[in-house]
Design a protein around this motif. Structure first.
Motif, PDB file in Angstrom:
ATOM      1  N   ASP A 121       0.919  -1.238   0.025  1.00 51.11           N
ATOM      2  CA  ASP A 121       0.017  -0.115   0.122  1.00 51.11           C
ATOM      3  C   ASP A 121       0.874   1.335   0.029  1.00 51.11           C
ATOM      4  O   ASP A 121       0.580   2.106  -0.670  1.00 51.11           O
ATOM      5  CB  ASP A 121      -0.864   0.035   1.250  1.00 51.11           C
ATOM      6  CG  ASP A 121      -2.100  -1.197   1.212  1.00 51.11           C
ATOM      7  OD1 ASP A 121      -2.445  -1.239  -0.094  1.00 51.11           O
ATOM      8  OD2 ASP A 121      -2.468  -1.291   2.119  1.00 51.11           O
ATOM      9  N   VAL A 122       2.019   1.344   0.792  1.00 51.88           N
ATOM     10  CA  VAL A 122       2.985   2.358   0.772  1.00 51.88           C
ATOM     11  C   VAL A 122       3.587   2.446  -0.645  1.00 51.88           C
ATOM     12  O   VAL A 122       3.568   3.641  -1.124  1.00 51.88           O
ATOM     13  CB  VAL A 122       3.826   2.199   1.690  1.00 51.88           C
ATOM     14  CG1 VAL A 122       4.706   3.254   1.811  1.00 51.88           C
ATOM     15  CG2 VAL A 122       3.265   1.889   3.256  1.00 51.88           C
ATOM     16  N   VAL A 123       3.846   1.655  -1.305  1.00 48.91           N
ATOM     17  CA  VAL A 123       4.629   1.700  -2.490  1.00 48.91           C
ATOM     18  C   VAL A 123       3.510   1.958  -3.392  1.00 48.91           C
ATOM     19  O   VAL A 123       3.859   2.919  -4.273  1.00 48.91           O
ATOM     20  CB  VAL A 123       5.093   0.343  -2.912  1.00 48.91           C
ATOM     21  CG1 VAL A 123       5.776   0.269  -4.418  1.00 48.91           C
ATOM     22  CG2 VAL A 123       6.068  -0.298  -1.786  1.00 48.91           C
ATOM     23  N   PHE A 124       2.433   1.758  -3.452  1.00 48.85           N
ATOM     24  CA  PHE A 124       1.442   2.042  -4.552  1.00 48.85           C
ATOM     25  C   PHE A 124       0.896   3.255  -4.279  1.00 48.85           C
ATOM     26  O   PHE A 124       0.825   4.121  -5.486  1.00 48.85           O
ATOM     27  CB  PHE A 124       0.110   1.084  -4.502  1.00 48.85           C
ATOM     28  CG  PHE A 124       0.135  -0.125  -5.342  1.00 48.85           C
ATOM     29  CD1 PHE A 124       1.078  -0.930  -5.175  1.00 48.85           C
ATOM     30  CD2 PHE A 124      -0.863  -0.158  -6.395  1.00 48.85           C
ATOM     31  CE1 PHE A 124       1.182  -2.152  -6.187  1.00 48.85           C
ATOM     32  CE2 PHE A 124      -0.615  -1.270  -7.004  1.00 48.85           C
ATOM     33  CZ  PHE A 124       0.012  -2.371  -7.094  1.00 48.85           C
ATOM     34  N   SER A 125       1.104   3.858  -3.125  1.00 46.58           N
ATOM     35  CA  SER A 125       0.689   5.266  -3.033  1.00 46.58           C
ATOM     36  C   SER A 125       1.605   6.175  -3.256  1.00 46.58           C
ATOM     37  O   SER A 125       1.391   7.069  -3.997  1.00 46.58           O
ATOM     38  CB  SER A 125       0.375   5.394  -1.269  1.00 46.58           C
ATOM     39  OG  SER A 125       0.218   6.536  -0.833  1.00 46.58           O
ATOM     40  N   THR A 126       2.916   5.807  -2.891  1.00 42.13           N
ATOM     41  CA  THR A 126       4.161   6.563  -3.050  1.00 42.13           C
ATOM     42  C   THR A 126       4.185   6.689  -4.841  1.00 42.13           C
ATOM     43  O   THR A 126       4.631   7.873  -5.228  1.00 42.13           O
ATOM     44  CB  THR A 126       5.411   6.115  -2.562  1.00 42.13           C
ATOM     45  OG1 THR A 126       5.291   5.884  -1.191  1.00 42.13           O
ATOM     46  CG2 THR A 126       6.647   7.036  -2.871  1.00 42.13           C
ATOM     47  N   LEU A 127       4.106   5.592  -5.461  1.00 42.45           N
ATOM     48  CA  LEU A 127       4.165   5.835  -6.816  1.00 42.45           C
ATOM     49  C   LEU A 127       2.913   6.295  -7.611  1.00 42.45           C
ATOM     50  O   LEU A 127       2.933   6.501  -8.915  1.00 42.45           O
ATOM     51  CB  LEU A 127       4.492   4.424  -7.661  1.00 42.45           C
ATOM     52  CG  LEU A 127       5.924   3.779  -6.893  1.00 42.45           C
ATOM     53  CD1 LEU A 127       5.894   2.466  -7.515  1.00 42.45           C
ATOM     54  CD2 LEU A 127       6.990   4.684  -7.457  1.00 42.45           C
ATOM     55  N   LEU A 128       1.805   6.549  -6.725  1.00 42.21           N
ATOM     56  CA  LEU A 128       0.715   7.278  -7.282  1.00 42.21           C
ATOM     57  C   LEU A 128      -0.082   6.353  -8.129  1.00 42.21           C
ATOM     58  O   LEU A 128      -0.619   6.702  -9.315  1.00 42.21           O
ATOM     59  CB  LEU A 128       0.862   8.576  -7.794  1.00 42.21           C
ATOM     60  CG  LEU A 128       1.189   9.665  -6.905  1.00 42.21           C
ATOM     61  CD1 LEU A 128       1.416  11.013  -7.666  1.00 42.21           C
ATOM     62  CD2 LEU A 128       0.400   9.798  -6.035  1.00 42.21           C
ATOM     63  N   LEU A 129       0.045   4.921  -8.056  1.00 37.60           N
ATOM     64  CA  LEU A 129      -0.711   3.924  -8.749  1.00 37.60           C
ATOM     65  C   LEU A 129      -1.981   3.781  -8.394  1.00 37.60           C
ATOM     66  O   LEU A 129      -2.412   3.878  -7.166  1.00 37.60           O
ATOM     67  CB  LEU A 129       0.188   2.614  -8.741  1.00 37.60           C
ATOM     68  CG  LEU A 129       1.803   2.597  -9.317  1.00 37.60           C
ATOM     69  CD1 LEU A 129       2.188   1.269  -9.063  1.00 37.60           C
ATOM     70  CD2 LEU A 129       1.611   3.077 -10.800  1.00 37.60           C
TER      71      LEU A 129
END
Length: 244
Positions: free
Chosen positions: A114-122
């Motif tokens: 969730d953190v990765v998706f949020s940071t990459l704005l996916l």
């Protein structure tokens, strides 16, 4: 853009205030002032204004780059630098807060993906780690659509028209929800971006300017319609107290 368009700057300020007031519901402010409920809760429509404005600004400031692939890196860097630095800072602060045992963060947002998706704005099927960043996911998607225009020029116009038509088609109530990721790729918000681009194309071509008196009339009429639309639930209760 050669100079600021003052009416857009004023509109941006009003929309920002609307969104800010809407978010005060999370701290309970609106419940202390019932008369303002219809206006505050409708403030989320300020986001729609920003999406239209985004299309306008992207097209108006970068239209000379359309069909010039050499400008693609410069364009995309200039757009992303407006988004990611602040997002990374806020994400880091939230992670530190979480690491120190901070409360108030839902458990479903605590996993690494969730953190990765949020940071990459996916795009995601749920609220991202930084909740308000869902709008930035659309912004990056808008940037990417215009990047295609820079890379391939007017040859992609049929694609954009078909894309807009698909977004409209999926709005029909008779159709079942598209589901992830199609509900993102063909979102009504994308139509707002396209609308902003079309308005910018028309504005840039005409180079027209309203006389001051006409501008005041149009502005007054627009604000009146806005107040009537936002305050409709309250007006209905006042005019028809026995209904509902």
């Amino acid at each position: 853009m050669n100079g600021k368009i003052n009416t857009l700057q004023a509109g941006r300020g009003l929309a920002a205030i609307m969104v800010l007031l809407c978010h005060t519901e999370f701290v309970g402010f609106p419940y202390q002032l019932p008369v303002l409920h219809p206006f505050i809760f409708q403030g989320a429509h300020g986001v729609d204004f920003f999406f239209v404005l985004s299309g306008f600004i992207i097209f108006y400031t970068n239209r000379p780059f359309i069909g010039v692939p050499a400008m693609a890196p410069f364009y995309y860097y200039r757009r992303l630098i407006r988004v990611y630095p602040l997002l990374l800072v806020i994400t880091a602060v939230k992670l530190i807060f979480l690491g120190l045992g901070g409360r108030g963060i839902p458990a479903e947002k605590n996993n690494f993906s969730d953190v990765v998706f949020s940071t990459l704005l996916l795009p995601q099927t749920k609220s991202p780690f930084i909740s308000v960043s869902w709008t930035l996911s659309y912004e990056v998607f808008f940037y990417s659509l215009f990047l295609l225009a820079i890379l391939f020029g007017r040859s992609l116009l049929p694609f954009f028209l078909l894309h807009a038509a698909a977004c409209l088609l999926l709005l029909l109530p008779a159709l079942a929800p598209a589901g992830y990721p199609f509900d993102f790729l063909f979102s009504p918000y994308i139509l707002e971006f396209y609308a902003g681009c079309v308005i910018a194309w028309w504005y840039a071509g005409r180079k027209w300017q309203l006389p001051p008196k006409s501008a005041i009339i149009w502005l007054g009429g627009g604000l009146t319609l806005l107040v009537l639309a936002v305050g409709q639930p309250m007006l209905v209760k006042i005019l028809f107290p026995n209904c509902g």
